[in-house]
Design a protein around this motif. Structure first.
Motif, PDB file in Angstrom:
ATOM      1  N   ASP A 177      62.127  39.970  48.255  1.00  0.00           N
ATOM      2  CA  ASP A 177      62.131  38.845  49.212  1.00  0.00           C
ATOM      3  C   ASP A 177      60.806  38.091  49.187  1.00  0.00           C
ATOM      4  O   ASP A 177      60.664  37.055  49.826  1.00  0.00           O
ATOM      5  N   VAL A 178      59.824  38.631  48.504  1.00  0.00           N
ATOM      6  CA  VAL A 178      58.493  38.009  48.497  1.00  0.00           C
ATOM      7  C   VAL A 178      58.281  37.230  47.194  1.00  0.00           C
ATOM      8  O   VAL A 178      57.977  36.040  47.208  1.00  0.00           O
ATOM      9  N   VAL A 179      58.472  37.909  46.056  1.00  0.00           N
ATOM     10  CA  VAL A 179      58.213  37.252  44.755  1.00  0.00           C
ATOM     11  C   VAL A 179      59.456  37.242  43.857  1.00  0.00           C
ATOM     12  O   VAL A 179      59.368  36.933  42.672  1.00  0.00           O
ATOM     13  N   ASN A 180      60.598  37.578  44.415  1.00  0.00           N
ATOM     14  CA  ASN A 180      61.866  37.588  43.654  1.00  0.00           C
ATOM     15  C   ASN A 180      61.864  38.562  42.487  1.00  0.00           C
ATOM     16  O   ASN A 180      62.535  38.338  41.473  1.00  0.00           O
ATOM     17  N   ALA A 181      61.107  39.613  42.597  1.00  0.00           N
ATOM     18  CA  ALA A 181      61.093  40.640  41.543  1.00  0.00           C
ATOM     19  C   ALA A 181      60.582  41.922  42.178  1.00  0.00           C
ATOM     20  O   ALA A 181      60.002  41.895  43.270  1.00  0.00           O
ATOM     21  N   SER A 206      54.728  37.650  38.911  1.00  0.00           N
ATOM     22  CA  SER A 206      55.147  36.438  38.190  1.00  0.00           C
ATOM     23  C   SER A 206      56.661  36.294  38.174  1.00  0.00           C
ATOM     24  O   SER A 206      57.192  35.345  37.604  1.00  0.00           O
ATOM     25  N   GLY A 207      57.370  37.287  38.751  1.00  0.00           N
ATOM     26  CA  GLY A 207      58.830  37.182  38.845  1.00  0.00           C
ATOM     27  C   GLY A 207      59.578  38.023  37.831  1.00  0.00           C
ATOM     28  O   GLY A 207      60.768  37.820  37.604  1.00  0.00           O
ATOM     29  N   VAL A 208      58.884  38.987  37.201  1.00  0.00           N
ATOM     30  CA  VAL A 208      59.521  39.802  36.153  1.00  0.00           C
ATOM     31  C   VAL A 208      59.810  41.209  36.689  1.00  0.00           C
ATOM     32  O   VAL A 208      58.881  41.961  37.025  1.00  0.00           O
ATOM     33  N   TYR A 209      61.073  41.542  36.760  1.00  0.00           N
ATOM     34  CA  TYR A 209      61.502  42.902  37.147  1.00  0.00           C
ATOM     35  C   TYR A 209      60.915  43.889  36.141  1.00  0.00           C
ATOM     36  O   TYR A 209      61.036  43.694  34.930  1.00  0.00           O
ATOM     37  N   THR A 210      60.272  44.953  36.632  1.00  0.00           N
ATOM     38  CA  THR A 210      59.524  45.840  35.728  1.00  0.00           C
ATOM     39  C   THR A 210      59.860  47.302  35.994  1.00  0.00           C
ATOM     40  O   THR A 210      59.781  47.766  37.138  1.00  0.00           O
ATOM     41  N   VAL A 211      60.221  48.004  34.929  1.00  0.00           N
ATOM     42  CA  VAL A 211      60.616  49.414  35.051  1.00  0.00           C
ATOM     43  C   VAL A 211      59.510  50.303  34.483  1.00  0.00           C
ATOM     44  O   VAL A 211      59.114  50.153  33.318  1.00  0.00           O
ATOM     45  N   LEU A 212      59.029  51.216  35.314  1.00  0.00           N
ATOM     46  CA  LEU A 212      57.974  52.141  34.894  1.00  0.00           C
ATOM     47  C   LEU A 212      58.595  53.483  34.511  1.00  0.00           C
ATOM     48  O   LEU A 212      59.515  53.956  35.178  1.00  0.00           O
ATOM     49  N   GLY A 213      58.042  54.100  33.476  1.00  0.00           N
ATOM     50  CA  GLY A 213      58.547  55.401  33.054  1.00  0.00           C
ATOM     51  C   GLY A 213      57.803  56.561  33.697  1.00  0.00           C
ATOM     52  O   GLY A 213      58.246  57.703  33.611  1.00  0.00           O
ATOM     53  N   TYR A 252      51.098  42.153  37.744  1.00  0.00           N
ATOM     54  CA  TYR A 252      51.179  40.704  37.477  1.00  0.00           C
ATOM     55  C   TYR A 252      52.511  40.317  36.856  1.00  0.00           C
ATOM     56  O   TYR A 252      52.948  39.176  37.005  1.00  0.00           O
ATOM     57  N   PHE A 253      53.175  41.239  36.183  1.00  0.00           N
ATOM     58  CA  PHE A 253      54.544  40.932  35.736  1.00  0.00           C
ATOM     59  C   PHE A 253      55.430  40.692  36.968  1.00  0.00           C
ATOM     60  O   PHE A 253      56.108  39.686  37.065  1.00  0.00           O
ATOM     61  N   VAL A 254      55.395  41.643  37.902  1.00  0.00           N
ATOM     62  CA  VAL A 254      56.257  41.522  39.083  1.00  0.00           C
ATOM     63  C   VAL A 254      55.870  40.283  39.901  1.00  0.00           C
ATOM     64  O   VAL A 254      56.733  39.509  40.319  1.00  0.00           O
TER      65      VAL A 254
END
Ligand code: SF4
Ligand code: SF4
Length: 652
Positions: free
Chosen positions: A620-624, A592-599, A588-590
């Motif tokens: 190209d779909v959700v800008n994140a 919502s448009g939030v670039y998210t880095v997983l460890g 839901y972060f992605v």
């Protein structure tokens, strides 16, 4: 007179035999030292980890070692157990389809959708329980709880177009909770609470077809899609994963957070203590572990009951010391300043202090093996949710209607257990660390003088380069707390404000980053801003469901600037995630448009197409999109490059 609730011992005691402990115990001091240092960076946890190894008390790290090597097909997400024609594994070049014909892409996508739906269901079912309690207050069937934040109740009512004119809190609670309950199975095509998202973000959802329609509906549809013979295209399957996750973040989790504030108070900055040193020798210690604040809030109340206090005196204790663990801990810490003993990987260690009379749990992130750990001590594991009757625990069926009586019986049982403690085994060689927490969206707005403009100005001027939500769990694949703390320290040094929840926030607390004095570790822009406001550079925003607060904060910034969330200089990170709930949060972060880095790498590497869609195609779909980077220093590089890119796109 009402009968006192009595517990059931679920399936009898779960004892660990001496032989098993002897087999697990280590003698070699060099090996113990090496393992201890390899397992955690939490200094307060190290003496307890050492003790578990010497005494052969099994922990999460031992079980992880015993599970190695992991199955490479499962790790890559290309095994499927969905139906009775399987299990199937994809083993190229010959075994490229399951019995039903599903290829690697579809198997990976279905497995991922399953995880998202599980996580979304966990948060949202928790949310439903909270809203049902509000409903019970409104209808008069629940009298043990009350409305604490009437102003927020009315604000939410206005959002739901509930008429508040001349109405008392109870009447509003009945109507508001009814409207909120309808969000779970609405006939409409969108969630009302999701309209908090900026218009541009909602337009993206609409164009992609991922506007969440109903909280339960998206989860049920996800379960339908993973049934054999439904989902056939991996991309189409994953797009529904985004929609399901949005129904969690902007639906179930948002309701859990907002209504918990109404019932128990909206958090305000307060001071407290964290780490295993919060457990106190002379006191009856009760740890509250799990997620839903309904039980823990009532235990806090029951602990003050005069009858209980008299019993405390009778058993010769100095008082009752309540301590939190995991997200129940975060809920209590944020609202009541109750100390927290630690995060996910501190749960077993809390028992090894030898001074814990009871660990009271509800659900989620509770090791089912806790009664085995507790059997090495006098500690009682008390389970309370009908969804999680843990074998070896004492089970009280907790219901809002009888909450106080149950909580009181639980506390009484813990106090009566104090004389069973073996003083020779009490071991608390560590001191707690101070923290400042309680940064709800309302509290942040308050600290900024009533509007988000000062924060926006600081971001625009470049003193604060951007903000990052660091969230999630502990995972034995990562040295305990290393991912969270290293990333947080590196980001604040680069003038990036961190907002944190869940076990990430507790890790930062234990490392001293939740103190205003941690401003000295921040860069030349962020440090002075924190000092002038008297806040830490890492803001504790709550529990896992409170990731909704991070969404709401992003929405406030997006709305103030009239841009979609994807245009803000912000990012998300989950350096040590383990849970399906974290998969839903990341999604839901992605979405919502939030670039998210997983460890930690999700189980998707068996499908290059899925990896490519999640890390590139979604832009190209959700800008994140997602990125995976186990090294927190390199993750900081990725995040700061992203933030600088967003800044230049905004022209700041
Ligand atoms: S759904 Fe297909 S791939 Fe999965 S177990 Fe059944 S036959 Fe095998
Ligand atoms: S952050 Fe993860 S481990 Fe911690 S309580 Fe939340 S879901 Fe559980």
């Amino acid at each position: 007179m009402e009968e006192e609730p009595k517990p059931i011992l679920v399936r009898g005691r779960q004892d660990v035999c001496e032989l098993d402990r002897a087999r697990l115990a280590l003698m070699n001091p060099a090996l113990i030292d090496q393992k201890k240092e390899g397992r955690t960076i939490d200094e307060a946890a190290k003496p307890f980890i050492e003790l578990t190894m010497k005494e052969g008390i099994e922990t999460v790290w031992d079980r992880y070692e015993m599970q190695q090597p992991e199955c490479k097909y499962c790790a890559a997400g290309i095994s499927c157990q969905r139906c009775a024609m399987g299990p199937c594994r994809i083993i190229p070049p010959h075994r490229v389809r399951g019995v039903c014909g599903a290829d690697a892409d579809l198997i990976v996508a279905r497995n991922l959708l399953d995880q998202i739906a599980t996580g979304a269901a966990a948060h949202s079912d928790h949310g439903r329980e909270i809203v049902l309690t509000l409903h019970g207050i409104g209808k008069g069937t629940v009298s043990d709880y009350r409305i604490t934040d009437s102003e927020k109740l009315r604000r939410l009512a206005a959002e739901y177009q509930v008429n508040v004119q001349g109405k008392d809190d109870k009447t509003i609670a009945a109507a508001l909770s009814q409207a909120m309950l309808e969000e779970f199975g609405t006939m409409g095509n969108s969630l009302r609470i999701a309209s908090r998202a900026p218009k541009a973000t909602r337009e993206i959802w609409e164009n992609v077809g991922i506007t969440p329609r109903g909280i339960d509906r998206e989860v049920v549809e996800a379960m339908h899609r993973v049934q054999m013979g439904v989902a056939a295209d991996y991309a189409n399957t994953l797009v529904h994963g985004l929609r399901t996750s949005l129904s969690d973040g902007w639906g179930g989790s948002s309701l859990a957070t907002e209504v918990s504030d109404v019932l128990f108070g909206t958090p305000k900055p307060n001071e407290s203590l964290v780490n295993l040193g919060v457990i106190r020798k002379e006191y009856v210690n009760i740890s509250l572990h799990g997620h839903n604040p309904m039980l823990s809030e009532m235990v806090v109340k029951a602990a003050k009951d005069p009858e209980i206090q008299a019993l405390v005196k009778k058993v010769g204790a100095a008082g009752i010391n309540l301590v939190g663990l995991c997200c129940t801990g975060n809920e209590l810490l944020m609202r009541k300043g109750i100390p927290v003993a630690g995060n996910h990987f501190n749960q077993e260690l809390a028992i090894t202090t030898g001074a814990l009379e009871a660990m009271v749990v509800d659900y989620q992130c509770i090791f089912p093996s806790l009664p085995r750990t507790a059997s090495c001590y006098h500690t009682l594991i008390i389970s309370t949710s009908p969804k999680s009757r843990i074998p070896g625990s004492y089970y009280f069926g907790f219901e809002p209607e009888t909450a106080y009586a149950t909580a009181k019986a639980i506390v009484k049982m813990a106090v009566e257990n104090f004389p069973n403690r073996n003083p020779q085994r009490v071991f608390i060689p560590v001191e707690p660390v101070k923290v400042t927490t309680g940064f709800s969206v309302e509290a942040i707005r308050g600290a900024l003088g009533g509007s988000f403009k000062p924060l926006i100005d600081q971001i625009a001027s470049g003193n604060i380069r951007g903000a990052v939500g660091i969230v999630g769990c502990n995972n034995p694949k990562v040295k305990h707390d290393y991912g969270h703390v290293t990333l947080s320290k590196e980001l604040i040094k680069r003038d990036i404000l961190c907002v944190e929840t869940g076990c990430a926030a507790i890790a930062s607390g234990k490392a001293g980053l939740l103190q205003p004095s941690a401003a000295s570790l921040a860069g030349p822009g962020l440090g002075p801003v924190c000092r002038s406001l008297g806040i830490p550079p890492v803001l504790h925003m709550g529990s896992c469901v409170d990731n909704a607060r991070i969404l709401h904060l992003a929405a406030e910034l997006g709305n103030a600037l009239n841009v979609g969330i994807h245009r803000l200089p912000i990012a998300g990170a989950a350096p040590e995630w383990y849970s399906q709930k974290a998969v839903s949060i990341g999604a839901y972060f992605v979405a919502s448009g939030v670039y998210t880095v997983l460890g930690v790498m999700p189980k998707i590497t068996g499908s290059p197409a899925v990896v490519s869609l999640l890390t590139e195609g979604l832009k190209d779909v959700v800008n994140a999109s997602f990125a995976v980077e186990p090294d927190p220093l390199r993750a900081a590089d990725l995040i700061s490059s992203h933030i600088e890119r967003k800044r230049s796109e905004l022209g700041i």
